[in-house]
Design a protein around this motif. Structure first.
Motif: not given
Length: 146
Positions: A85-90, A115-121, A136-146
């Motif tokens: 779902g939206e929650k990461l494994f790890g 960045s801290g620890t991120v546990k959701r997409t 610098v503020e670096l934007p990034y996106e975490i997406i779920a592996e298909q």
């Protein structure tokens, strides 16, 4: 107790800063580890002379850091991770962000990324310190592996 830092110390100061610390912290940790020296009047004079000589070199380093910051802002970082779902494994940490930047052709040491620890997409931002004056503020996106 006043000391002169020989290198960057997190939550205390940057290299060549004159800072006041508690005597025990200075005597028992900073000076024996080689992070600092005692700030005597002669040491302060030597530091002032060294800072005058470094000023010109420092301007070039800041310009290079600003160019790198512009290049980082242009990047679109996407990190794939296993998720249910939206929650990461790890979790995703600054190590993963450093690896993604290296894959994009901009190697940055992970200790300069906050960045801290991120546990959701989703979309997040990380803070990258390229120089003491350039963050610098670096934007990034975490997406779920298909």
């Amino acid at each position: 107790m006043e000391i002169i830092l020989k290198q960057d110390v997190q939550n205390l100061g940057f290299k060549d800063d004159v800072v006041s610390v508690k005597p025990g912290y200075g005597r028992n940790f900073l000076i024996p580890q080689g992070f600092a020296t005692l700030a005597t009047s002669s040491a302060k004079k030597v530091l002032a002379e060294n800072l005058k000589q470094k000023a010109h070199k420092e301007a070039k380093i800041v310009d290079d850091a600003k160019k790198l910051a512009e290049a980082l802002k242009a990047l679109e970082i996407k990190i794939t991770s296993k998720a249910g779902g939206e929650k990461l494994f790890g979790s995703v940490t600054n190590i993963d962000i450093a690896q993604a930047l290296e894959n994009a052709g901009q190697p940055i040491d992970r200790k300069f990324i906050t960045s801290g620890t991120v546990k959701r997409t989703g979309k997040y931002t990380a803070s990258v310190r390229l120089h003491r004056d350039v963050v610098v503020e670096l934007p990034y996106e975490i997406i779920a592996e298909q």
